[in-house]
Design a protein around this motif. Sequence first.
Motif, PDB file in Angstrom:
ATOM      1  N   ASN A 223      61.105 -11.659   0.772  1.00  0.00           N
ATOM      2  CA  ASN A 223      59.891 -10.973   1.195  1.00  0.00           C
ATOM      3  C   ASN A 223      60.022 -10.241   2.521  1.00  0.00           C
ATOM      4  OD1 ASN A 223      60.073 -13.903   1.764  1.00  0.00           O
ATOM      5  ND2 ASN A 223      58.362 -13.480   3.121  1.00  0.00           N
TER       6      ASN A 223
ATOM      7  N   CYS B 196      51.906 -23.751 -12.876  1.00  0.00           N
ATOM      8  CA  CYS B 196      52.610 -24.935 -13.369  1.00  0.00           C
ATOM      9  C   CYS B 196      53.022 -25.840 -12.208  1.00  0.00           C
ATOM     10  CB  CYS B 196      53.847 -24.486 -14.152  1.00  0.00           C
ATOM     11  SG  CYS B 196      54.735 -25.841 -14.912  1.00  0.00           S
TER      12      CYS B 196
ATOM     13  N   ASP C 261      68.949 -21.520   2.915  1.00  0.00           N
ATOM     14  CA  ASP C 261      67.508 -21.419   3.126  1.00  0.00           C
ATOM     15  C   ASP C 261      67.187 -20.249   4.069  1.00  0.00           C
ATOM     16  OD1 ASP C 261      64.850 -22.116   3.024  1.00  0.00           O
ATOM     17  OD2 ASP C 261      64.999 -23.701   4.533  1.00  0.00           O
TER      18      ASP C 261
ATOM     19  N   TRP D 235      64.093 -32.635  -0.163  1.00  0.00           N
ATOM     20  CA  TRP D 235      65.001 -31.938  -1.097  1.00  0.00           C
ATOM     21  C   TRP D 235      65.858 -30.887  -0.402  1.00  0.00           C
ATOM     22  CZ3 TRP D 235      64.911 -26.720  -1.803  1.00  0.00           C
ATOM     23  CH2 TRP D 235      63.721 -26.012  -1.641  1.00  0.00           C
TER      24      TRP D 235
ATOM     25  N   GLY E 187      53.936 -21.759  -3.612  1.00  0.00           N
ATOM     26  CA  GLY E 187      52.920 -21.609  -4.662  1.00  0.00           C
ATOM     27  C   GLY E 187      51.656 -20.968  -4.114  1.00  0.00           C
TER      28      GLY E 187
ATOM     29  N   HIS F 195      65.801 -23.101 -10.466  1.00  0.00           N
ATOM     30  CA  HIS F 195      65.701 -21.638 -10.580  1.00  0.00           C
ATOM     31  C   HIS F 195      66.470 -21.118 -11.805  1.00  0.00           C
ATOM     32  CE1 HIS F 195      64.773 -20.863  -6.001  1.00  0.00           C
ATOM     33  NE2 HIS F 195      63.922 -21.680  -6.571  1.00  0.00           N
TER      34      HIS F 195
ATOM     35  N   PRO G  49      66.886 -19.156  -2.221  1.00  0.00           N
ATOM     36  CA  PRO G  49      68.059 -18.425  -2.685  1.00  0.00           C
ATOM     37  C   PRO G  49      68.039 -18.364  -4.210  1.00  0.00           C
ATOM     38  CG  PRO G  49      68.678 -20.662  -2.106  1.00  0.00           C
ATOM     39  CD  PRO G  49      67.231 -20.509  -1.728  1.00  0.00           C
TER      40      PRO G  49
ATOM     41  N   ARG H 282      53.823 -30.497 -11.487  1.00  0.00           N
ATOM     42  CA  ARG H 282      54.346 -31.679 -12.173  1.00  0.00           C
ATOM     43  C   ARG H 282      53.290 -32.730 -12.443  1.00  0.00           C
ATOM     44  NH1 ARG H 282      58.974 -32.960  -7.985  1.00  0.00           N
ATOM     45  NH2 ARG H 282      57.182 -32.517  -6.664  1.00  0.00           N
TER      46      ARG H 282
ATOM     47  N   CYS I  38      58.699 -20.588  -8.179  1.00  0.00           N
ATOM     48  CA  CYS I  38      58.533 -21.073  -6.796  1.00  0.00           C
ATOM     49  C   CYS I  38      58.923 -22.537  -6.690  1.00  0.00           C
ATOM     50  CB  CYS I  38      57.083 -20.951  -6.341  1.00  0.00           C
ATOM     51  SG  CYS I  38      56.365 -19.342  -6.477  1.00  0.00           S
TER      52      CYS I  38
HETATM   53  N1  LIG Z   1      60.504 -16.433   0.617  1.00  0.00           N
HETATM   54  C1  LIG Z   1      60.415 -17.346   1.573  1.00  0.00           C
HETATM   55  O1  LIG Z   1      60.356 -17.022   2.740  1.00  0.00           O
HETATM   56  C2  LIG Z   1      60.389 -18.803   1.215  1.00  0.00           C
HETATM   57  C3  LIG Z   1      59.761 -19.735   2.061  1.00  0.00           C
HETATM   58  C4  LIG Z   1      59.729 -21.077   1.671  1.00  0.00           C
HETATM   59  C5  LIG Z   1      60.341 -21.465   0.506  1.00  0.00           C
HETATM   60  N2  LIG Z   1      60.976 -20.543  -0.279  1.00  0.00           N
HETATM   61  C6  LIG Z   1      61.621 -20.956  -1.554  1.00  0.00           C
HETATM   62  O2  LIG Z   1      60.605 -21.285  -2.477  1.00  0.00           O
HETATM   63  C7  LIG Z   1      61.019 -22.371  -3.294  1.00  0.00           C
HETATM   64  C8  LIG Z   1      60.004 -23.499  -3.164  1.00  0.00           C
HETATM   65  O3  LIG Z   1      59.916 -23.886  -1.814  1.00  0.00           O
HETATM   66  P1  LIG Z   1      58.613 -24.639  -1.243  1.00  0.00           P
HETATM   67  O4  LIG Z   1      58.740 -24.667   0.227  1.00  0.00           O
HETATM   68  O5  LIG Z   1      57.379 -24.041  -1.830  1.00  0.00           O
HETATM   69  O6  LIG Z   1      58.873 -26.100  -1.842  1.00  0.00           O
HETATM   70  P2  LIG Z   1      57.824 -27.276  -2.017  1.00  0.00           P
HETATM   71  O7  LIG Z   1      58.640 -28.507  -2.183  1.00  0.00           O
HETATM   72  O8  LIG Z   1      56.781 -27.218  -0.963  1.00  0.00           O
HETATM   73  O9  LIG Z   1      57.089 -26.918  -3.381  1.00  0.00           O
HETATM   74  C9  LIG Z   1      57.770 -26.933  -4.612  1.00  0.00           C
HETATM   75  C10 LIG Z   1      56.739 -27.025  -5.729  1.00  0.00           C
HETATM   76  O10 LIG Z   1      57.440 -26.987  -6.979  1.00  0.00           O
HETATM   77  C11 LIG Z   1      56.884 -27.960  -7.848  1.00  0.00           C
HETATM   78  N3  LIG Z   1      57.902 -28.338  -8.826  1.00  0.00           N
HETATM   79  C12 LIG Z   1      59.071 -28.960  -8.600  1.00  0.00           C
HETATM   80  N4  LIG Z   1      59.751 -29.116  -9.742  1.00  0.00           N
HETATM   81  C13 LIG Z   1      58.976 -28.599 -10.726  1.00  0.00           C
HETATM   82  C14 LIG Z   1      59.105 -28.470 -12.123  1.00  0.00           C
HETATM   83  N5  LIG Z   1      60.188 -28.908 -12.748  1.00  0.00           N
HETATM   84  N6  LIG Z   1      58.103 -27.886 -12.799  1.00  0.00           N
HETATM   85  C15 LIG Z   1      57.007 -27.440 -12.180  1.00  0.00           C
HETATM   86  N7  LIG Z   1      56.832 -27.512 -10.836  1.00  0.00           N
HETATM   87  C16 LIG Z   1      57.791 -28.088 -10.134  1.00  0.00           C
HETATM   88  C17 LIG Z   1      56.480 -29.092  -6.932  1.00  0.00           C
HETATM   89  O11 LIG Z   1      55.502 -29.886  -7.535  1.00  0.00           O
HETATM   90  C18 LIG Z   1      55.935 -28.326  -5.724  1.00  0.00           C
HETATM   91  O12 LIG Z   1      54.578 -28.011  -5.922  1.00  0.00           O
HETATM   92  C19 LIG Z   1      62.428 -22.743  -2.835  1.00  0.00           C
HETATM   93  O13 LIG Z   1      63.367 -22.101  -3.651  1.00  0.00           O
HETATM   94  C20 LIG Z   1      62.499 -22.176  -1.417  1.00  0.00           C
HETATM   95  O14 LIG Z   1      63.811 -21.854  -1.012  1.00  0.00           O
HETATM   96  C21 LIG Z   1      61.000 -19.238   0.057  1.00  0.00           C
END
Ligand SMILES: NC(=O)c1ccc[n+]([C@@H]2O[C@H](COP(=O)([O-])OP(=O)(O)OC[C@H]3O[C@@H](n4cnc5c(N)ncnc54)[C@H](O)[C@@H]3O)[C@@H](O)[C@H]2O)c1
Length: 356
Positions: free
Chosen positions: A118, A28, A176, A162, A2, A72, A91, A30, A66
């Motif tokens: 990215n 957005c 991942d 998770w 985020g 997703h 993914p 929770r 995100c």
């Molecule tokens: N591109 C990259 O290099 C990269 C790096 C890290 C994570 N990711 C991906 O990004 C996604 C999120 O990972 P993260 O590390 O930020 O996870 P995280 O657990 O740190 O954050 C997830 C966020 O989503 C929110 N959330 C969960 N369910 C929700 C819902 N139903 N409605 C609204 N908000 C909701 C949570 O409150 C939290 O703020 C995953 O799919 C992960 O694979 C990608």
Amino acid sequence: MGRAHSNAWRQAPRFFDLHADVRMKTICGRDRRYVRAAAKKLGWETSAIDWRDVIADPEIDIIDICTPNDSHAEIAIAAAQSGKAVLCEKPLARDVSEAVQMVAAVKRAHVPNMVCHNYRRVPAIALAREMIERGELGDRIYHFRARYAQDWIADSNFPVVWRLQSRVAGSGALGDLGAHIVDLARFIVGEITEVSAVTDTFVKRRRGARVDVDDAASVIGRFSNGAMLNLEATRFAHGRKNQLSFEINGSRGSLVFDLEKMNRLRFYSADDPQRTRGFREIIATEASHPYIARWWPPGHLLGYEHTFVHTVADFVSAIVARKRIRPDFADGLRNQRVLDAIQRSAKTERWIQVQR
Ligand SMILES: NC(=O)c1ccc[n+]([C@@H]2O[C@H](COP(=O)([O-])OP(=O)(O)OC[C@H]3O[C@@H](n4cnc5c(N)ncnc54)[C@H](O)[C@@H]3O)[C@@H](O)[C@H]2O)c1
């Protein structure tokens, strides 16, 4: 993510000519209190605690997903059905069947769609692809060898989060970390046709709770152009915090990349004069290198956050120009089919053809 994406939405219009008026409308989450604070800190106009309200807002054109992997598909499909452009974190989905439904939804709705791999937009990696396209490694690629290694769960006392639950994450290190290097393999070399893999879960219970995803995956495989594939994704490499590295060997040269030195690309050319031949280090910060003309003078380095700025800038530019952007959901599905083949190979101890 985020925070990484918010930063990208804020910075992209300041450094790239997007021909679009980017407004950061709603973030957005929770929890109402926390998401309000996040909106203020990260620069969003408003906040919401139900993603359906964001999709229902007629002022919003783009949905950027995100959340953890289990939401997703539901969010992306609903966004597409409302005619919104969708950027989705990797993914793309937990499994092939979800990814198939997501591709169908964006195709049916004709909405712009992109997966946030990215690393394609690290300037040195984009340069590596350009060099291969121009034949600077020769007319054949023999090897693509990549490793994505972290160590954050190597301590067996680390709890089940998770990312360690297949119900939420789909798979472990494979989906991942492996998803990123599968994407880079496809981006730089081409389609993967078959794989043979082993996976393992080194710590099967954490604080009494069961871990049902892989901790590591090792893969060999083939590309349709005859190149050989070697991949390793692990969360059990002590000292490796976020090490994404690859080496590519072609008929006239080699390229080496390491994210810990992400502005650099090492290049060996068999066409150099023999007396001075050896690996040279290209600092990918020249204006002629991908994305760099928008940033700083040569040698003034870029970082992790710029890869997201580039992703957002390219996505918005493609929407404005009505052009296909890569990697799109179809790429995400293709990636998921490779991950699926890897899982099936590890389970059956056989070579598996990647479904087309
Ligand atoms: N591109 C990259 O290099 C990269 C790096 C890290 C994570 N990711 C991906 O990004 C996604 C999120 O990972 P993260 O590390 O930020 O996870 P995280 O657990 O740190 O954050 C997830 C966020 O989503 C929110 N959330 C969960 N369910 C929700 C819902 N139903 N409605 C609204 N908000 C909701 C949570 O409150 C939290 O703020 C995953 O799919 C992960 O694979 C990608």
